[in-house]
Design a protein around this motif. Structure first.
Motif, short mmCIF file in Angstrom:
data_model
loop_
_atom_site.label_atom_id
_atom_site.label_comp_id
_atom_site.label_asym_id
_atom_site.label_seq_id
_atom_site.Cartn_x
_atom_site.Cartn_y
_atom_site.Cartn_z
N SER A 74 0.85 -1.18 0.00
CA SER A 74 0.00 0.00 0.00
C SER A 74 0.89 1.23 0.00
O SER A 74 2.08 1.15 0.29
N HIS A 75 0.29 2.35 -0.31
CA HIS A 75 1.06 3.59 -0.38
C HIS A 75 1.31 4.14 1.02
O HIS A 75 0.42 4.19 1.85
N ASP A 76 2.52 4.58 1.27
CA ASP A 76 2.88 5.25 2.50
C ASP A 76 2.33 6.68 2.42
O ASP A 76 2.62 7.40 1.47
N VAL A 77 1.54 7.07 3.41
CA VAL A 77 0.87 8.36 3.39
C VAL A 77 1.88 9.52 3.33
O VAL A 77 1.71 10.46 2.56
N ASP A 78 2.93 9.45 4.12
CA ASP A 78 3.92 10.53 4.12
C ASP A 78 4.63 10.64 2.78
O ASP A 78 4.83 11.75 2.26
N LEU A 79 5.00 9.50 2.20
CA LEU A 79 5.67 9.54 0.90
C LEU A 79 4.72 10.07 -0.18
O LEU A 79 5.11 10.84 -1.04
N MET A 80 3.46 9.65 -0.10
CA MET A 80 2.48 10.10 -1.08
C MET A 80 2.25 11.60 -0.96
O MET A 80 2.16 12.31 -1.96
N SER A 81 2.19 12.12 0.27
CA SER A 81 1.99 13.55 0.44
C SER A 81 3.20 14.33 -0.08
O SER A 81 3.05 15.42 -0.64
N ASN A 82 4.39 13.76 0.07
CA ASN A 82 5.58 14.42 -0.49
C ASN A 82 5.55 14.45 -2.01
O ASN A 82 6.01 15.42 -2.63
N ILE A 83 5.01 13.40 -2.61
CA ILE A 83 4.87 13.39 -4.07
C ILE A 83 3.92 14.50 -4.50
O ILE A 83 4.19 15.22 -5.47
N ILE A 84 2.81 14.66 -3.77
CA ILE A 84 1.85 15.72 -4.09
C ILE A 84 2.54 17.08 -3.97
O ILE A 84 2.40 17.95 -4.83
N ARG A 85 3.32 17.27 -2.91
CA ARG A 85 4.06 18.52 -2.72
C ARG A 85 5.01 18.76 -3.90
O ARG A 85 5.05 19.85 -4.47
N GLU A 86 5.77 17.73 -4.28
CA GLU A 86 6.73 17.89 -5.38
C GLU A 86 6.04 18.20 -6.70
O GLU A 86 6.50 19.05 -7.47
N LEU A 87 4.91 17.53 -6.95
CA LEU A 87 4.17 17.81 -8.18
C LEU A 87 3.66 19.25 -8.17
O LEU A 87 3.70 19.94 -9.19
N HIS A 88 3.19 19.71 -7.02
CA HIS A 88 2.73 21.09 -6.90
C HIS A 88 3.89 22.05 -7.18
O HIS A 88 3.74 23.04 -7.90
N GLU A 89 5.05 21.75 -6.61
CA GLU A 89 6.22 22.60 -6.82
C GLU A 89 6.67 22.59 -8.28
O GLU A 89 7.27 23.56 -8.76
N LEU A 90 6.37 21.52 -9.00
CA LEU A 90 6.69 21.44 -10.43
C LEU A 90 5.63 22.14 -11.29
O LEU A 90 5.71 22.12 -12.51
N GLY A 91 4.62 22.71 -10.61
CA GLY A 91 3.60 23.47 -11.33
C GLY A 91 2.38 22.68 -11.73
O GLY A 91 1.56 23.16 -12.52
N ARG A 92 2.22 21.49 -11.23
CA ARG A 92 1.05 20.68 -11.58
C ARG A 92 -0.14 21.08 -10.72
O ARG A 92 -0.04 21.23 -9.50
N SER A 93 -1.28 21.26 -11.36
CA SER A 93 -2.50 21.66 -10.67
C SER A 93 -3.15 20.47 -9.98
O SER A 93 -2.82 19.31 -10.28
N ASP A 94 -4.10 20.76 -9.11
CA ASP A 94 -4.87 19.69 -8.48
C ASP A 94 -5.61 18.87 -9.54
O ASP A 94 -5.74 17.65 -9.41
N ALA A 95 -6.11 19.54 -10.58
CA ALA A 95 -6.82 18.83 -11.65
C ALA A 95 -5.88 17.85 -12.36
O ALA A 95 -6.26 16.72 -12.66
N TRP A 96 -4.64 18.28 -12.61
CA TRP A 96 -3.67 17.40 -13.25
C TRP A 96 -3.36 16.21 -12.35
O TRP A 96 -3.33 15.07 -12.80
N ILE A 97 -3.12 16.50 -11.07
CA ILE A 97 -2.82 15.43 -10.11
C ILE A 97 -3.98 14.46 -10.04
O ILE A 97 -3.79 13.24 -10.07
N SER A 98 -5.19 14.99 -9.97
CA SER A 98 -6.39 14.13 -9.91
C SER A 98 -6.47 13.22 -11.12
O SER A 98 -6.68 12.01 -10.99
N LYS A 99 -6.26 13.78 -12.29
CA LYS A 99 -6.37 13.00 -13.53
C LYS A 99 -5.28 11.94 -13.65
O LYS A 99 -5.54 10.79 -13.98
#
Length: 188
Positions: A111-136
């Motif tokens: 299963s996904h580690d919550v802390d690692l997954m949240s860091n991925i979300i942070r990194e994607l955000h820092e790379l300019g990815r929107s919530d819509a992009w992340i969701s898709k």
């Protein structure tokens, strides 16, 4: 003779010659199944289906990969693109060992580690990815993305969020003329 893993001998098999086993307890929720479709659509089949070849019926019985198999059956665009062929790694084991293999494959996914997954979300955000992009692209709903952002505690992650007005402040004059709170005797 040296052992050679089945993955080094992947073959292309018509999906019509493949059949599910009767004992797989694994189920995939609709959002994850949709994500699997998106993954196969975007990246192609990157993992073979693991099967046992049943000589009398000329059938490949699935040990692992049922949902990848279902994607080909359920989505004509994938079937057409792949020419109705699935990559298959064949194992030759008795039924009890195949059953154990199915469970091991299912459980080994983890299963996904919550802390690692949240860091991925942070990194994607820092790379300019929107919530819509992340969701898709990650198959996450808005609430899940919000929870992951909250875990990181970084206010910058909420910069693109449109907040609604949960309350409207009243001016001082309206506040003095507002009705008092009801007493315990009042009914609502």
């Amino acid at each position: 003779m040296t052992y050679k893993s089945p993955v080094y001998q992947v073959i292309s098999v018509p999906v019509e010659k493949i059949a599910p086993n009767t004992y797989n307890p694994n189920a995939v929720a609709p959002p994850e199944l949709k994500l699997l479709y998106d993954s196969i659509k975007e990246d192609g089949y990157t993992m073979p289906i693991v099967c046992y070849y049943e000589t009398p019926t000329d059938t490949y019985i699935i040990v692992d990969g049922f949902h990848r198999y279902r994607i080909m059956l359920d989505y004509p665009d994938i079937y057409e693109r792949e020419g109705g062929m699935l990559p298959v790694a064949v194992i030759d084991k008795p039924l009890s060992n195949r059953m154990a293999s199915t469970i091991r494959h299912n459980r080994a996914r983890g299963s996904h580690d919550v802390d690692l997954m949240s860091n991925i979300i942070r990194e994607l955000h820092e790379l300019g990815r929107s919530d819509a992009w992340i969701s898709k692209h990650l198959g996450m709903d808005r609430d899940e993305i919000l929870r992951m952002k909250q875990i990181t505690g970084i206010a910058a992650l909420f910069g693109d969020i449109q907040f609604g007005s949960a309350w409207v402040p009243v001016d001082d004059q309206a506040e003095t003329t507002a009705a008092p709170f009801p007493s315990d005797d009042d009914t609502f």
